[in-house]
Structures are given as structure tokens and as C-alpha cells.
Enzyme design. Structure first.
Site, PDB file in Angstrom:
ATOM      1  N   HIS A  89      78.400  15.143  14.495  1.00  0.00           N
ATOM      2  CA  HIS A  89      78.224  13.745  14.876  1.00  0.00           C
ATOM      3  C   HIS A  89      78.405  13.581  16.379  1.00  0.00           C
ATOM      4  O   HIS A  89      79.347  14.122  16.966  1.00  0.00           O
ATOM      5  CB  HIS A  89      79.229  12.847  14.146  1.00  0.00           C
ATOM      6  CG  HIS A  89      79.059  11.390  14.466  1.00  0.00           C
ATOM      7  ND1 HIS A  89      77.998  10.651  13.987  1.00  0.00           N
ATOM      8  CD2 HIS A  89      79.778  10.544  15.254  1.00  0.00           C
ATOM      9  CE1 HIS A  89      78.088   9.413  14.448  1.00  0.00           C
ATOM     10  NE2 HIS A  89      79.155   9.320  15.222  1.00  0.00           N
ATOM     11  N   SER A  90      77.501  12.814  17.008  1.00  0.00           N
ATOM     12  CA  SER A  90      77.553  12.507  18.433  1.00  0.00           C
ATOM     13  C   SER A  90      77.556  13.816  19.241  1.00  0.00           C
ATOM     14  O   SER A  90      76.618  14.599  19.139  1.00  0.00           O
ATOM     15  CB  SER A  90      78.767  11.620  18.732  1.00  0.00           C
ATOM     16  OG  SER A  90      78.654  11.000  19.987  1.00  0.00           O
ATOM     17  N   MET A  91      78.587  14.090  20.033  1.00  0.00           N
ATOM     18  CA  MET A  91      78.656  15.371  20.745  1.00  0.00           C
ATOM     19  C   MET A  91      78.471  16.525  19.784  1.00  0.00           C
ATOM     20  O   MET A  91      77.804  17.530  20.089  1.00  0.00           O
ATOM     21  CB  MET A  91      79.992  15.503  21.472  1.00  0.00           C
ATOM     22  CG  MET A  91      80.161  16.831  22.222  1.00  0.00           C
ATOM     23  SD  MET A  91      81.857  17.100  22.831  1.00  0.00           S
ATOM     24  CE  MET A  91      82.662  17.648  21.312  1.00  0.00           C
ATOM     25  N   SER A 117      73.896  13.700  13.581  1.00  0.00           N
ATOM     26  CA  SER A 117      74.273  12.309  13.357  1.00  0.00           C
ATOM     27  C   SER A 117      74.685  11.641  14.669  1.00  0.00           C
ATOM     28  O   SER A 117      75.472  12.205  15.436  1.00  0.00           O
ATOM     29  CB  SER A 117      75.442  12.264  12.361  1.00  0.00           C
ATOM     30  OG  SER A 117      75.975  10.973  12.222  1.00  0.00           O
TER      31      SER A 117
END
Length: 261
Positions: A89-91, A117
Site C-alpha cells: 500500500h502507498s510506498m 494499493s
């Protein structure tokens, strides 16, 4: 010997499929502590602990993408003996992508599926000013904007002083990342996005389609940048459905025999 990359202990031999999970900036393996209870039988959730957080808080965090992806590939290499997928998720989504490319360069077994994500497609221009070298107050303000850190944590000066080096390293990893074009991955890709994500709007997710030669699909769920927490059950349902073919096959006979000893 304990492998520090596995926050909940090293993978066992009883799973048909492994799901390696990568955290967002400032996050740890604890971000996925509720996921094993959501996973169907045969799918082992393996949250990964990056240096500088959780049980590895005393280690210096890595602030560049390629060294981190290289280190991760080496840590996972002994555990790619059965079908596996990667979620980030994200990074963590961008790291999952670079990990898959690193594994390909090393000619190691590829993931059965890649789940990304809340992460803009590689090469998307950043829409936030760089803050990894900014004053502490600016870094904390950025965390408040992101919205994934509880207020009581942000107000805990001692805790934030402990976490700031890791946060700066994570922001540096994202802000210094340079996308290098390579052939699309031969791995199917599922991209999750939040309907109201102010940092990664849905329109910047479409660029992921060009990163997979095996097909890519987009799933948009209600919520902001950290939609993945309230929607964890829905996310896991998509993952389980996607990997259902591997789960239904179970373990190869030799591995099933080893697990039953």
C-alpha cells in the site's frame, strides 16, 4: 536463525500460497496484524518488517528504493518455493513493483500476482513538495495531511522523535525514486484505489496498465488514502478470489508430505 524481515515469524510449510505484505511510509508489519484472520485457509499472510520500525526500530532505515528492493529480494529468495503474491500500500505498492522487477533481474520465481494499493503509477509526477529534509514540524504536518497516523501518536513527542528518522527515510525513498523504463512484467496486476484519495486520485492509477503484459485491473473502494484499513475485508476478498485457483490446488504432494511430518 531468525529472519528479521518477517514481522510475525518466518513462513511455515503449511501454506499453499503466501502473501507478502509491504507497509506504507512510516508503517510496519503491524499494519497487517488483522489480515491473517481475514485470509482463507491455505493462504498465509506474511507481513514484512522493513529496517527502522517495529522489531527493527534499532536498525538504520534505507532511504533509496533500489537497495531496499535488492535487500528484500535476498530475504525472500528462500521462501519462493510455492505460489506467492505481493501486496503493498502507498510506498509499499511502489516497492512491491520494484521488488518484482528485481526478482525478474535475478531470475527468481515471479509472483503469481501483484497487488498494488493507493500508489500512483511509476513515472507519475509527484504532486507534493519534497519534505524529507524539511523541519520536523513540516514532516508532522505532512503526516496529518496523509491521515494515517492516529492523533495521539502525533501528539506524543517522544514517540515522534523516535520515528522521525524512519519517516524521513521513507519520504526520501519516494522523493528520490527515479522510474527506469523496462519491459512490462509478465505478472498479472490488480490496482486498488480510494474514491476520495486526495494524494492518489483514481485518474493516476490507469498508468499501471502498461506495467503488466499479463493484464491489469482496477478496483476502486470507498475512502481516502488509507481506505485499505476500513476496507480490509473487501481487499482480502479480492485477493482470495484472485488466488483461488492456486488455493484450490493445495500443496504439491512432496510439500504436503513435508508439512504432515
Amino acid at each position: 536463525m531468525h529472519n528479521p524481515w518477517f514481522g510475525r515469524g518466518e513462513p511455515d510449510q503449511g501454506a499453499a500460497v503466501r502473501l507478502f505484505c509491504l507497509p506504507y511510509a512510516g508503517g510496519s508489519a503491524a499494519a497487517y496484524r488483522g489480515w491473517p484472520a481475514l485470509a482463507p485457509g491455505g493462504l498465509q499472510v506474511c507481513p514484512l518488517e522493513l529496517p527502522g520500525r517495529g522489531g527493527r526500530i534499532g536498525e538504520p532505515p534505507l532511504s533509496r528504493m533500489r537497495p531496499l528492493a535488492d535487500a528484500l529480494a535476498g530475504a525472500l529468495a528462500p521462501h519462493l518455493d510455492r505460489p506467492y503474491a505481493v501486496f503493498g500500500h502507498s510506498m509499499g505498492g511502489l516497492l512491491a513493483f520494484e521488488l518484482a522487477r528485481t526478482l525478474r533481474r535475478r531470475e527468481l520465481p515471479p509472483p503469481a500476482h501483484l497487488f498494488v494499493s493507493g500508489a500512483a503509477a511509476p513515472g507519475t509526477p509527484r504532486n507534493r513538495p519534497p519534505i524529507h529534509g524539511a523541519p520536523d514540524a513540516d514532516v508532522l504536518d505532512e503526516l496529518r495531511i496523509l491521515g494515517g497516523t492516529p492523533r495521539e501518536m502525533l501528539d506524543d513527542e517522544e514517540l515522534m522523535a523516535l520515528m522521525l528518522p524512519t519517516l524521513r527515510a521513507d519520504f526520501s525513498l519516494l522523493e528520490t525514486y527515479e522510474y527506469r523504463p523496462e519491459p512490462p512484467l509478465g505478472v498479472p496486476l490488480t490496482v486498488f484505489g480510494g474514491t476520495d484519495d486526495p494524494l492518489v486520485p483514481v485518474r493516476v492509477l490507469d498508468g499501471w496498465r502498461g506495467q503488466s503484459a499479463a493484464g491489469a485491473r482496477l478496483r476502486v473502494l470507498p475512502g481516502g488514502h488509507f481506505f485499505v484499513h476500513p476496507a480490509a475485508g473487501e481487499v482480502m476478498a479480492v485477493i482470495a478470489g484472485t488466488l483461488g485457483g492456486y488455493l484450490s490446488r493445495g500443496l504439491p504432494p512432496q510439500q504436503a508430505g513435508e508439512g504432515g511430518r
